[in-house]
Motif scaffolding. Structure first.
Motif, PDB file in Angstrom:
ATOM      1  N   LEU A   1       0.826  -1.211   0.000  1.00 48.42           N
ATOM      2  CA  LEU A   1       0.000   0.000   0.000  1.00 48.42           C
ATOM      3  C   LEU A   1       0.860   1.262   0.000  1.00 48.42           C
ATOM      4  CD1 LEU A   1      -2.874  -0.844   2.515  1.00 48.42           C
ATOM      5  CD2 LEU A   1      -3.142  -0.260   0.104  1.00 48.42           C
ATOM      6  N   MET A   2       2.060   1.158   0.551  1.00 48.76           N
ATOM      7  CA  MET A   2       2.936   2.327   0.614  1.00 48.76           C
ATOM      8  C   MET A   2       3.325   2.806  -0.785  1.00 48.76           C
ATOM      9  SD  MET A   2       4.254   4.520   2.687  1.00 48.76           S
ATOM     10  CE  MET A   2       4.292   3.798   4.336  1.00 48.76           C
ATOM     11  N   ILE A   3       3.182   1.953  -1.795  1.00 46.95           N
ATOM     12  CA  ILE A   3       3.474   2.364  -3.170  1.00 46.95           C
ATOM     13  C   ILE A   3       2.619   3.567  -3.555  1.00 46.95           C
ATOM     14  CG2 ILE A   3       3.377   1.631  -5.598  1.00 46.95           C
ATOM     15  CD1 ILE A   3       4.058  -1.161  -4.729  1.00 46.95           C
ATOM     16  N   LEU A   4       1.437   3.681  -2.939  1.00 45.09           N
ATOM     17  CA  LEU A   4       0.562   4.815  -3.235  1.00 45.09           C
ATOM     18  C   LEU A   4       1.209   6.144  -2.867  1.00 45.09           C
ATOM     19  CD1 LEU A   4      -2.845   3.396  -1.923  1.00 45.09           C
ATOM     20  CD2 LEU A   4      -2.097   3.577  -4.294  1.00 45.09           C
ATOM     21  N   MET A   5       2.193   6.125  -1.959  1.00 47.01           N
ATOM     22  CA  MET A   5       2.822   7.376  -1.515  1.00 47.01           C
ATOM     23  C   MET A   5       3.933   7.829  -2.446  1.00 47.01           C
ATOM     24  SD  MET A   5       0.928   7.912   0.982  1.00 47.01           S
ATOM     25  CE  MET A   5       1.713   9.493   1.200  1.00 47.01           C
ATOM     26  N   ALA A   6       4.500   6.910  -3.226  1.00 40.43           N
ATOM     27  CA  ALA A   6       5.645   7.259  -4.068  1.00 40.43           C
ATOM     28  C   ALA A   6       5.342   8.376  -5.064  1.00 40.43           C
ATOM     29  CB  ALA A   6       6.160   6.011  -4.788  1.00 40.43           C
ATOM     30  N   PRO A   7       4.203   8.355  -5.759  1.00 40.90           N
ATOM     31  CA  PRO A   7       3.950   9.444  -6.715  1.00 40.90           C
ATOM     32  C   PRO A   7       3.867  10.821  -6.069  1.00 40.90           C
ATOM     33  CG  PRO A   7       2.522   7.580  -7.186  1.00 40.90           C
ATOM     34  CD  PRO A   7       3.188   7.287  -5.868  1.00 40.90           C
ATOM     35  N   PHE A   8       3.428  10.887  -4.809  1.00 41.16           N
ATOM     36  CA  PHE A   8       3.369  12.182  -4.140  1.00 41.16           C
ATOM     37  C   PHE A   8       4.773  12.756  -3.948  1.00 41.16           C
ATOM     38  CE2 PHE A   8      -0.657  10.238  -2.849  1.00 41.16           C
ATOM     39  CZ  PHE A   8      -1.542  11.279  -3.091  1.00 41.16           C
ATOM     40  N   GLY A   9       5.703  11.898  -3.532  1.00 46.35           N
ATOM     41  CA  GLY A   9       7.070  12.362  -3.324  1.00 46.35           C
ATOM     42  C   GLY A   9       7.803  12.605  -4.623  1.00 46.35           C
ATOM     43  N   MET A  10       7.835  11.599  -5.510  1.00 46.18           N
ATOM     44  CA  MET A  10       8.528  11.740  -6.789  1.00 46.18           C
ATOM     45  C   MET A  10       7.864  12.782  -7.675  1.00 46.18           C
ATOM     46  SD  MET A  10      11.246   9.758  -6.966  1.00 46.18           S
ATOM     47  CE  MET A  10      11.516  10.532  -5.361  1.00 46.18           C
ATOM     48  N   GLY A  11       6.508  12.843  -7.604  1.00 44.81           N
ATOM     49  CA  GLY A  11       5.800  13.831  -8.400  1.00 44.81           C
ATOM     50  C   GLY A  11       6.159  15.253  -8.000  1.00 44.81           C
ATOM     51  N   TYR A  12       6.276  15.468  -6.684  1.00 49.42           N
ATOM     52  CA  TYR A  12       6.642  16.812  -6.212  1.00 49.42           C
ATOM     53  C   TYR A  12       8.043  17.186  -6.673  1.00 49.42           C
ATOM     54  CZ  TYR A  12       7.491  20.784  -3.164  1.00 49.42           C
ATOM     55  OH  TYR A  12       7.783  22.043  -2.708  1.00 49.42           O
ATOM     56  N   ILE A  13       8.989  16.268  -6.514  1.00 47.60           N
ATOM     57  CA  ILE A  13      10.371  16.562  -6.902  1.00 47.60           C
ATOM     58  C   ILE A  13      10.483  16.795  -8.402  1.00 47.60           C
ATOM     59  CG2 ILE A  13      12.723  15.651  -6.966  1.00 47.60           C
ATOM     60  CD1 ILE A  13      12.032  14.032  -4.449  1.00 47.60           C
ATOM     61  N   THR A  14       9.882  15.908  -9.192  1.00 43.61           N
ATOM     62  CA  THR A  14       9.970  16.007 -10.649  1.00 43.61           C
ATOM     63  C   THR A  14       9.341  17.304 -11.149  1.00 43.61           C
ATOM     64  OG1 THR A  14       9.979  13.608 -10.932  1.00 43.61           O
ATOM     65  CG2 THR A  14       9.280  14.918 -12.811  1.00 43.61           C
ATOM     66  N   TYR A  15       8.162  17.618 -10.646  1.00 45.08           N
ATOM     67  CA  TYR A  15       7.450  18.815 -11.112  1.00 45.08           C
ATOM     68  C   TYR A  15       8.209  20.087 -10.749  1.00 45.08           C
ATOM     69  CZ  TYR A  15       3.485  21.924 -12.102  1.00 45.08           C
ATOM     70  OH  TYR A  15       2.675  22.915 -12.617  1.00 45.08           O
ATOM     71  N   THR A  16       8.642  20.184  -9.483  1.00 44.25           N
ATOM     72  CA  THR A  16       9.290  21.420  -9.048  1.00 44.25           C
ATOM     73  C   THR A  16      10.666  21.606  -9.680  1.00 44.25           C
ATOM     74  OG1 THR A  16      10.126  20.265  -7.073  1.00 44.25           O
ATOM     75  CG2 THR A  16       8.066  21.512  -6.861  1.00 44.25           C
ATOM     76  N   GLN A  17      11.377  20.512  -9.952  1.00 48.20           N
ATOM     77  CA  GLN A  17      12.688  20.639 -10.585  1.00 48.20           C
ATOM     78  C   GLN A  17      12.574  20.915 -12.084  1.00 48.20           C
ATOM     79  OE1 GLN A  17      15.033  17.160  -9.587  1.00 48.20           O
ATOM     80  NE2 GLN A  17      15.593  17.978  -7.581  1.00 48.20           N
ATOM     81  N   THR A  18      11.475  20.468 -12.686  1.00 57.60           N
ATOM     82  CA  THR A  18      11.267  20.716 -14.108  1.00 57.60           C
ATOM     83  C   THR A  18      10.702  22.107 -14.341  1.00 57.60           C
ATOM     84  OG1 THR A  18      10.833  18.353 -14.465  1.00 57.60           O
ATOM     85  CG2 THR A  18      10.126  19.866 -16.200  1.00 57.60           C
ATOM     86  N   PHE A  19       9.817  22.546 -13.483  1.00 58.83           N
ATOM     87  CA  PHE A  19       9.210  23.870 -13.593  1.00 58.83           C
ATOM     88  C   PHE A  19       9.621  24.699 -12.369  1.00 58.83           C
ATOM     89  CE2 PHE A  19       6.351  20.824 -15.726  1.00 58.83           C
ATOM     90  CZ  PHE A  19       6.477  21.292 -17.033  1.00 58.83           C
ATOM     91  N   ALA A  20       8.726  24.791 -11.407  1.00 61.93           N
ATOM     92  CA  ALA A  20       9.015  25.521 -10.165  1.00 61.93           C
ATOM     93  C   ALA A  20       7.903  25.202  -9.183  1.00 61.93           C
ATOM     94  CB  ALA A  20       9.099  27.028 -10.423  1.00 61.93           C
ATOM     95  N   PRO A  21       8.153  25.377  -7.885  1.00 62.09           N
ATOM     96  CA  PRO A  21       7.075  25.142  -6.915  1.00 62.09           C
ATOM     97  C   PRO A  21       5.905  26.086  -7.165  1.00 62.09           C
ATOM     98  CG  PRO A  21       9.214  25.288  -5.828  1.00 62.09           C
ATOM     99  CD  PRO A  21       9.423  25.726  -7.238  1.00 62.09           C
ATOM    100  N   ASP A  22       4.708  25.597  -7.044  1.00 58.68           N
ATOM    101  CA  ASP A  22       3.520  26.437  -7.202  1.00 58.68           C
ATOM    102  C   ASP A  22       2.414  25.919  -6.290  1.00 58.68           C
ATOM    103  OD1 ASP A  22       2.491  24.183  -8.488  1.00 58.68           O
ATOM    104  OD2 ASP A  22       2.873  24.981 -10.491  1.00 58.68           O
ATOM    105  N   THR A  23       1.236  26.501  -6.420  1.00 66.31           N
ATOM    106  CA  THR A  23       0.123  26.113  -5.551  1.00 66.31           C
ATOM    107  C   THR A  23      -0.255  24.650  -5.734  1.00 66.31           C
ATOM    108  OG1 THR A  23      -0.737  28.373  -5.643  1.00 66.31           O
ATOM    109  CG2 THR A  23      -2.243  26.655  -4.891  1.00 66.31           C
ATOM    110  N   PHE A  24      -0.201  24.174  -6.975  1.00 63.81           N
ATOM    111  CA  PHE A  24      -0.571  22.784  -7.237  1.00 63.81           C
ATOM    112  C   PHE A  24       0.352  21.817  -6.499  1.00 63.81           C
ATOM    113  CE2 PHE A  24       0.339  18.941  -9.734  1.00 63.81           C
ATOM    114  CZ  PHE A  24      -0.901  18.316  -9.661  1.00 63.81           C
ATOM    115  N   THR A  25       1.642  22.071  -6.550  1.00 66.82           N
ATOM    116  CA  THR A  25       2.582  21.157  -5.892  1.00 66.82           C
ATOM    117  C   THR A  25       2.406  21.187  -4.375  1.00 66.82           C
ATOM    118  OG1 THR A  25       4.297  22.884  -5.904  1.00 66.82           O
ATOM    119  CG2 THR A  25       4.273  21.321  -7.736  1.00 66.82           C
ATOM    120  N   VAL A  26       2.082  22.357  -3.834  1.00 69.79           N
ATOM    121  CA  VAL A  26       1.837  22.453  -2.394  1.00 69.79           C
ATOM    122  C   VAL A  26       0.618  21.628  -2.012  1.00 69.79           C
ATOM    123  CG1 VAL A  26       1.194  24.017  -0.516  1.00 69.79           C
ATOM    124  CG2 VAL A  26       2.938  24.707  -2.162  1.00 69.79           C
ATOM    125  N   LEU A  27      -0.456  21.744  -2.791  1.00 65.88           N
ATOM    126  CA  LEU A  27      -1.654  20.941  -2.531  1.00 65.88           C
ATOM    127  C   LEU A  27      -1.347  19.448  -2.663  1.00 65.88           C
ATOM    128  CD1 LEU A  27      -4.310  23.052  -4.490  1.00 65.88           C
ATOM    129  CD2 LEU A  27      -3.999  22.941  -2.013  1.00 65.88           C
TER     130      LEU A  27
END
Length: 336
Positions: free
Chosen positions: A220-246
């Motif tokens: 079940l912990m696999i469900l948490m991986a996209p939250f962590g990797m998604g945040y890192i990938t998105y913010t490093q590719t673009f920049a932190p924004d409201t969506f990533t904070v949510l």
């Protein structure tokens, strides 16, 4: 060894004696390498943020590479001497998803090796990139063209999404030609397929009978991986924004009930190699929170980052100890 052979069907005993332990190796064993990669990244950040000795993170990175080589050699041997077992894993509607652990660990090692040898790291990155994209397309085609059974839906399905969003982790470090466009492509995959799949799997895990087995619940912990990797990938590719904070805050909310359930299972059940499925997702989410604490530097994010780093490290070291103990006492194959 003979006293453990009794758990094997009589017709298979001669075959098992000839092949040995490698028969029982699952492709999901690569999750161990993934988990140590995650620890490497987490402790590298701890070195940058708090001055923790750099050798800790690099040691975990060395362990990740060592496990990758060891597991690869043994699983390749399994393919040579027991190809039917490998084929059975590939044909299984639930086990096929775990082939993604090999692909993801390959691309993660590119990030581990990047500070030392960019050339070899680039080879790992390009190889992992190809493997991940081909595997994701194969799974997507399988989902679309084959009638899926409810019983075959497990959190391991998220590996088809987790693969692409890990590609920019090393890509943004190596900065090979075209890396930015590739990162954008991977972020798009994560957004379009990842978010719906997370909620589908979360809802399914509440009702599906196959999630009641203690060997499966830590996945079940696999469900948490996209939250962590998604945040890192998105913010490093673009920049932190409201969506990533949510997005990362939604992960923080979901983490606690999942972690408590997994810890309860581990406390009241015999060890199973399937528990390794929770190692990298825990560290992936930990690294996401650590990056969030840098982008949003307040007391609670810093404290949460430290807690998760210690929690994830303790969890993986515990799994390592239990695995070594089972191997020494020759009960490991009964744990798959």
């Amino acid at each position: 060894m003979s006293r453990h052979i009794e758990v094997i069907a009589p017709d298979d005993r001669d075959k098992i004696r000839k092949i040995g332990f490698v028969h029982f190796m699952s492709i999901s064993t690569f999750a161990a390498s993934m988990g140590y990669c995650g620890m490497c990244f987490g402790w590298r950040m701890a070195h940058e943020l708090w001055g923790v000795p750099a050798v800790i993170g690099e040691f975990f990175g060395f362990c990740a590479l060592l496990f990758y080589i060891l597991i690869f050699s043994r699983y390749f041997h399994k393919w040579r001497v027991d190809s039917e077992a490998v084929r059975a894993e590939w044909d299984s509607p639930t086990k096929i998803n775990f082939f993604g652990t090999f692909n993801v660990s390959t691309v993660l090692l590119a990030a581990v090796l990047a500070p030392y040898t960019p050339t070899i790291a680039s080879i790992f990155w390009y190889a992992g990139l190809i493997l991940i994209m081909v595997f994701s397309w194969i799974l997507l085609e399988y989902w679309l063209y084959s009638r899926q059974q409810v019983e075959s839906v497990t959190p391991a399905w998220i590996l088809a999404v987790l693969g692409p969003i890990t590609i920019p982790i090393a890509g943004n470090v190596l900065q090979n030609p075209g890396y930015h466009d590739i990162s954008i492509f991977c972020v798009a995959i994560g957004l379009v397929t990842g978010i719906p799949l997370i909620f589908l799997l979360f809802a399914h895990s509440l009702f599906a009978k196959n999630m009641t087995a203690n060997a499966v619940q830590p996945s079940l912990m696999i469900l948490m991986a996209p939250f962590g990797m998604g945040y890192i990938t998105y913010t490093q590719t673009f920049a932190p924004d409201t969506f990533t904070v949510l997005f990362i805050n939604a992960g923080i909310f979901l983490f606690w009930p999942i972690a408590i359930k997994i810890l309860y299972v581990m406390r009241h059940s015999p060890f199973c190699m399937g528990w390794w499925a929770c190692s990298f997702p825990t560290m992936a989410f930990t690294n996401g929170v650590l990056h969030y604490s840098v982008d949003h530097p307040v007391l609670w994010t810093k404290g949460l980052g430290i807690f998760l780093l210690l929690f994830g490290t303790s969890l993986i070291l515990y799994l390592s100890f239990k695995t070594i103990w089972a191997a020494v006492h020759k009960t490991l194959w009964k744990l798959y």
